[in-house]
Design an enzyme around this catalytic site. Structure first.
Site, PDB file in Angstrom:
ATOM      1  N   GLU A   1       0.830  -1.189   0.000  1.00 27.63           N
ATOM      2  CA  GLU A   1       0.000   0.000   0.000  1.00 27.63           C
ATOM      3  C   GLU A   1       0.876   1.255   0.000  1.00 27.63           C
ATOM      4  O   GLU A   1       0.631   2.203  -0.753  1.00 27.63           O
ATOM      5  CB  GLU A   1      -0.930  -0.013   1.223  1.00 27.63           C
ATOM      6  CG  GLU A   1      -2.061   0.982   1.126  1.00 27.63           C
ATOM      7  CD  GLU A   1      -2.987   0.949   2.336  1.00 27.63           C
ATOM      8  OE1 GLU A   1      -2.824   0.063   3.200  1.00 27.63           O
ATOM      9  OE2 GLU A   1      -3.858   1.824   2.419  1.00 27.63           O
TER      10      GLU A   1
ATOM     11  N   GLY B   1      -8.428   5.068   6.666  1.00 27.26           N
ATOM     12  CA  GLY B   1      -9.319   4.948   7.804  1.00 27.26           C
ATOM     13  C   GLY B   1      -8.727   4.084   8.904  1.00 27.26           C
ATOM     14  O   GLY B   1      -8.961   4.321  10.085  1.00 27.26           O
TER      15      GLY B   1
ATOM     16  N   SER C   1      -5.205   2.626   8.626  1.00 28.23           N
ATOM     17  CA  SER C   1      -3.740   2.607   8.707  1.00 28.23           C
ATOM     18  C   SER C   1      -3.173   3.856   8.067  1.00 28.23           C
ATOM     19  O   SER C   1      -3.866   4.565   7.331  1.00 28.23           O
ATOM     20  CB  SER C   1      -3.178   1.365   7.995  1.00 28.23           C
ATOM     21  OG  SER C   1      -3.356   1.467   6.605  1.00 28.23           O
TER      22      SER C   1
ATOM     23  N   GLN D   1       0.543   5.298   6.055  1.00 28.06           N
ATOM     24  CA  GLN D   1       1.772   4.864   5.421  1.00 28.06           C
ATOM     25  C   GLN D   1       2.716   6.040   5.175  1.00 28.06           C
ATOM     26  O   GLN D   1       2.258   7.122   4.816  1.00 28.06           O
ATOM     27  CB  GLN D   1       1.508   4.216   4.058  1.00 28.06           C
ATOM     28  CG  GLN D   1       0.883   2.847   4.098  1.00 28.06           C
ATOM     29  CD  GLN D   1      -0.585   2.870   4.464  1.00 28.06           C
ATOM     30  OE1 GLN D   1      -1.018   2.262   5.444  1.00 28.06           O
ATOM     31  NE2 GLN D   1      -1.373   3.612   3.729  1.00 28.06           N
TER      32      GLN D   1
END
Ligand SMILES: *[C@@H]1O[C@H](CO)[C@@H](O)[C@H](O)[C@H]1NC(C)=O
Ligand SMILES: *[C@@H]1O[C@H](CO)[C@@H](O)[C@H](O)[C@H]1NC(C)=O
Ligand SMILES: *[C@@H]1O[C@H](CO)[C@@H](O)[C@H](O)[C@H]1NC(C)=O
Ligand SMILES: *[C@@H]1O[C@H](CO)[C@@H](O)[C@H](O)[C@H]1NC(C)=O
Ligand SMILES: *[C@@H]1O[C@H](CO)[C@@H](O)[C@H](O)[C@H]1NC(C)=O
Ligand SMILES: *[C@@H]1O[C@H](CO)[C@@H](O)[C@H](O)[C@H]1NC(C)=O
Length: 495
Positions: free
Chosen positions: A165, A204, A206, A208
């Site tokens: 992601e 919402g 996690s 990054q």
């Protein structure tokens, strides 16, 4: 007279030949052909709070060029994220139908069959897979059944890792800004000198952070090496599960219940009932869950508009007590110093955009961001409602969201005033939404080759330049000859 005209003929012919050559060279043969046909690709971004569908398009004959793939259209699926259908998996599939019907209309009929369709799920499904692997498998099976009923080339529904992601968000950002490689005005591929941009995504469930770094990776889990257009990139990435906006709000709510009889981040004058079953359902609030509680109990909680206590509550989300590497961000996670410029998107953008446009506060420096957060956290419920009518109960959470963003950037990731100057908050680049979805599709369809694009265009171009110069010289020579002829015919009559 006839002799004079005849003597002008050779240079005139020469000029005509030069002009003709130039004209022939300048007629862009490629552009005169019929317009290139387009190809399409569809990605369903199944986030924790909702699913978005993106349709991308690109000219079929320019497949390997950077910056060619752009967004054709998008669709927001109504209702919650697919992970919210754990108790009713078929509902997850059904929820996608409206957007898929739109895709049937948006992609030309003759292209349906060859258009790849992907569904990627992120932290919401990662959490569901932690609490109930069976439920997460059922939801994926249900959406797969729905997606297979469409004529598109469905290539699977998967849960992305946090690492993927982060990296795909970074690829999207730099692809859209043409930071990998650029097809310049001179008709040559070149590598822009500005380097790559770091990417920060706040979903919402996690968050990054991904950036190119020269520092050695002390934890292999945080290093990804990518070969794009012949260049090797060493990228640092980390995804913090339970640090997405919605999960952070739940965790703050759980801590507020634990430590205060009110919520310091909510505005004074606001109060609501909290259903304990909902609050403690997520694995992210497990640490604050009381040993025994009645899930069907509702607890009423009121806001306190207390910036200092709210900051204390948010600080409690970060643990700096141990680090087995030379340096860490938080929770013992290795992170080299942030380097280069960054783009912060998704909920980062929404938090800062609220401060800027609704509150009318400047956020160009960390000092301004800190002041803006205190200001929004000090508003009462009626003051906030006057500023942003129609925002509903979400309005009560902007203080906590902004406080979290500020603490995450400064204390969590270690942005100082100088580094923060290189952060832009954006949700789109051109017409294309910034997120992991485009990078995911580019990778899975091999639209970013590992090797540099061929030199075909380069050699084409140099021979073109030689010919161009030749014809210009021809034309100039003809003009000079003409001019001299004109002079020599004029002068005798002048005497
Ligand atoms: C794109 O690159 C791949 C391999 O790198 C090649 O097979 C393909 O023909 C290229 N497509 C175009 C349109 O140049
Ligand atoms: C769920 O988690 C397990 C264990 O981490 C993993 O092996 C599995 O692939 C995950 N399921 C999906 C659909 O990704
Ligand atoms: C939980 O609370 C409800 C009412 O809110 C009550 O009816 C129920 O008996 C309680 N359950 C337990 C296990 O205490
Ligand atoms: C912080 O992390 C350390 C080591 O993982 C742990 O022992 C400690 O309890 C944590 N502190 C808090 C407040 O969670
Ligand atoms: C909050 O606002 C009040 C006025 O509404 C003001 O007196 C107070 O100083 C403010 N507090 C902070 C921390 O800015
Ligand atoms: C992209 O796809 C290639 C295979 O085509 C794979 O080896 C590579 O790991 C992928 N990149 C990322 C970041 O997952």
């Amino acid at each position: 007279m006839a002799v004079k005209v005849l003597s002008l003929l050779p240079p005139l012919l020469l000029a005509a030949a030069g002009l003709a050559g130039l004209l022939l060279l300048c007629v862009p043969t490629r552009d005169v052909r019929e317009p290139p046909s387009l190809k399409y690709g569809i990605v369903l971004d199944a986030g924790s709070s909702h699913t978005s569908m993106f349709i991308y398009k690109w000219p079929a004959d320019k497949e390997n060029d950077t910056g060619i793939v752009g967004q054709h259209s998008s669709c927001d699926v109504r209702g919650g994220g697919i992970s919210s259908y754990a108790d009713n998996p078929p509902g997850a599939g059904q929820s996608l139908v409206e957007c898929l019907e739109q895709a049937l209309r948006d992609v030309p009929k003759e292209r349906h069959v060859g258009t790849p369709l992907y569904l990627g799920a992120t932290a919401g499904m990662r959490l569901l897979n932690l609490t109930s692997p069976e439920a997460s498998a059922d939801v994926l099976a249900a959406v797969t059944r729905t997606l297979m009923q469409y004529p598109f080339d469905f290539r699977g529904a998967r849960i992305l890792s946090g690492q993927d992601e982060g990296v795909f968000g970074w690829v999207t950002t730099n692809y859209l800004l043409e930071n990998f490689i650029k097809y310049g005005w001179a008709g040559r591929w070149f590598r822009p000198r500005k380097g790559t941009l770091g990417a920060m995504d706040l979903g919402g469930a996690s968050t990054q952070i991904t950036f190119e770094t020269a520092s050695p990776a002390e934890d292999p889990a945080n290093e990804v090496q990518l070969r794009l257009y012949g260049q090797l990139y060493r990228v640092y990435t980390h995804s913090f599960l339970c640090y997405g906006r919605d999960q952070v709000l739940q965790r703050l709510l759980a801590s507020a219940l634990q430590t205060h009889s009110f919520h310091p981040c909510w505005p004074r004058g606001y109060s609501t009932q909290v259903l304990l079953r909902d609050l403690y359902a997520s694995p992210c609030t497990a640490a604050q869950r009381p040993q025994t509680f009645n899930g069907s109990h509702r607890v009423r909680l009121a806001g306190g508009s207390d910036p200092a206590l709210c900051r204390g509550l948010v600080s409690g989300l970060f643990n700096f007590s141990s680090c087995r590497f030379s340096r860490c961000s938080f929770n013992g996670i290795f992170q080299p110093p942030v380097s280069g410029d960054f783009m912060a998107f998704s909920a980062f953008f929404y938090a800062v955009d609220f401060l800027r446009t609704v509150m009318g506060l400047p956020v160009a420096s960390l000092q301004q961001l800190g002041a803006a957060v205190v200001t929004v956290c000090n508003q009462t419920w009626s003051e906030l409602q006057a500023l942003a009518p129609g925002e509903g109960s979400r309005l009560a959470d902007y203080c906590a969201g902004a406080m979290f963003v500020q603490q995450l950037l400064t204390r969590g990731y270690g942005f100082d005033e100088r580094a923060f100057g290189g952060v832009t908050f954006q949700k789109k680049a051109g017409d294309t939404a910034v997120g992991w979805a485009l990078g995911y599709m580019l990778n899975l369809t091999n639209l970013i080759p590992a090797d540099p694009p061929g030199l075909r265009k380069g050699t084409d171009f140099s021979s073109w330049v030689v010919l161009l110069l030749l014809f210009v010289a021809l034309l100039l020579a003809a003009l000079v000859l003409l001019l001299r002829k004109a002079r020599s015919t004029k002068s005798p009559s002048a005497i």
